[in-house]
Structures are given as structure tokens and as C-alpha cells.
Design a protein around this motif. Structure first.
Motif, PDB file in Angstrom:
ATOM      1  N   LEU A 160       0.943  -1.146  -0.014  1.00 27.02           N
ATOM      2  CA  LEU A 160      -0.085  -0.091   0.139  1.00 27.02           C
ATOM      3  C   LEU A 160       0.777   1.184  -0.028  1.00 27.02           C
ATOM      4  N   VAL A 198      -1.952   0.427  -4.768  1.00 31.02           N
ATOM      5  CA  VAL A 198      -1.452  -0.819  -4.304  1.00 31.02           C
ATOM      6  C   VAL A 198      -0.627  -1.344  -5.405  1.00 31.02           C
ATOM      7  N   PHE A 216      -9.507  -3.234  -2.039  1.00 31.60           N
ATOM      8  CA  PHE A 216      -8.853  -2.043  -1.786  1.00 31.60           C
ATOM      9  C   PHE A 216      -9.876  -0.994  -1.408  1.00 31.60           C
TER      10      PHE A 216
END
Length: 225
Positions: A160, A198, A216
Motif C-alpha cells: 500500500l 497498491v 482495496f
């Protein structure tokens, strides 16, 4: 009797034209009704007091109306600020069977299945969420991989990132079972225009289907601008 009272009242109001000259609501031009001014005769004095009270009531009404208008404008401003603060997205990798990776170098994961994208901050074309305004955001990712067979090498991992810098790197590498997953949840201070994505590290791969194992998610907790 009623007709006499009404007639006396009308005569009294007409008589007060000599005392008050009205230019508009609440605007006596010659005599301020707040001053204790009354004609000498009792009837005209009673009319004077009545007109004074009417002036006070009209002034109070105008003040109350103005205050209500200001309150309404403040409420509209708060509501507009709340509307501008609405930012939330939640996406999954795919709606059909799909595996991405492994690659020789890091690559951005482009989530194609959108649950919500309030404020259009997330782009399925780039895989990047751009913060619409400064504030504290909640960010979360879940990564899942399927090695295809028990005993095969499994590598479920992702990064991330904020503006290309890793915030969290949830990783699960083993060869003890066929599938595994890992998650990370953070609260992060973002500035307007910051980019969050990501990344799939080299050698890692993710697999998904309509069960949406890889997700996500992000949303604005509160604005700071």
C-alpha cells in the motif's frame, strides 16, 4: 359599540399621522416611537402607545426574520461542506477468475470491480486513488493468492503506497497450503492531490474471482482543510 371603537381607532391612527411620518417598516422619520411621546388628550395618547407597540413588534419580527435567514445560510454552508467531504471507494480485483503476476518488477494493481466510488477519487484505468481534499483517511487492503495445488510455493503480497512510498506491505509466503490471505488497515493523513495505490512486488501474484478476495478500500474520516 364595536363600530364606535373601530371608528375611534381609525380616527386615532389618522391623528397620529401628525406625530409619525413613516418611510417604511420600522423607519419613523420624525419621532422615534421608543421615546415616551404622547398627545395631551387621553384617546390620542392610547393610540400613540398602541402604535408604539406595533412598531416594536414589527422591528422584533424583522430582526427575528434576519436571524433566521442567517441561520439558514449557516446551515447551507455546513451542508455544502459535508457534501464536499464525501469521499469513499471500495474495489475488488475482478468479477471473474483472474490471477495477476508474478512480474519481474513492481507493478500497480488495477482493481476492476467497483463497489462504490463516491467522489470519483479512484480510477480503474490507473489503479490510483487521488485524495480530493486534505484530511484523515481510512485505508485498507486484503490480498489473496491461490497456489493452485497443495505444497506449491505461495506468495500473496502487496504494498500500500502513498505517492510511491510504501505505507504497509502485507505479505504471506509459504508452501504449507494451497491458498492464503493477509490484510492491513491504516488511518493516514493525506493532503489534497496525494496519490494512493497498491503495488504488486516482483515475484508475487494475486488471484481472484467473483468472491472478491482481493480488495482495496478507503474513505475520508474527517477533513482538515
Amino acid at each position: 359599540m364595536k363600530a364606535i371603537v373601530i371608528l375611534s381607532f381609525l380616527e386615532c391612527v389618522l391623528a397620529q399621522d401628525r406625530i409619525f411620518s413613516w418611510n417604511g417598516p420600522g423607519e419613523p422619520s420624525e419621532v422615534d416611537p421608543n421615546e415616551n411621546v404622547c398627545p395631551t388628550d387621553v384617546a390620542s395618547c392610547g393610540c400613540c402607545l398602541m402604535k408604539n407597540q406595533m412598531w416594536k413588534m414589527e422591528t422584533f419580527f424583522n430582526m427575528s426574520l434576519n436571524e433566521l435567514q442567517r441561520g439558514l445560510e449557516r446551515a447551507h454552508a455546513v451542508l455544502n461542506n459535508i457534501r464536499a467531504s464525501r469521499s469513499a471507494f471500495s474495489v475488488a480485483l475482478t468479477d471473474t477468475r483472474l490471477c495477476v503476476g508474478p512480474n519481474r518488477e513492481d507493478s500497480v494493481v488495477k482493481y476492476g470491480s467497483v463497489f462504490i466510488n463516491l467522489g470519483d477519487g479512484y480510477s480503474t484505468n490507473t489503479g490510483v486513488f487521488v485524495a480530493p481534499r486534505s484530511g484523515v483517511y481510512s485505508l485498507a487492503i486484503t490480498v489473496y493468492s491461490d497456489a493452485g495445488a497443495s505444497g506449491a510455493t505461495l506468495a500473496a503480497c502487496a504494498r500500500l503506497r502513498l505517492n510511491g512510498r510504501a505505507l504497509a506491505s502485507p505479505t504471506e509466503k509459504n508452501n504449507q497450503d494451497q491458498e492464503d490471505s493477509v490484510s492491513a488497515v491504516l488511518a493516514v493523513q493525506l493532503n489534497a492531490g496525494d496519490r494512493v495505490d497498491v503495488a504488486l512486488p516482483a515475484g508475487c501474484f494475486l488471484c481472484d474471482d467473483n468472491n472478491h478476495y482481493n480488495t482495496f478500500t478507503g474513505f475520508l474520516l474527517y477533513a482538515t482543510d
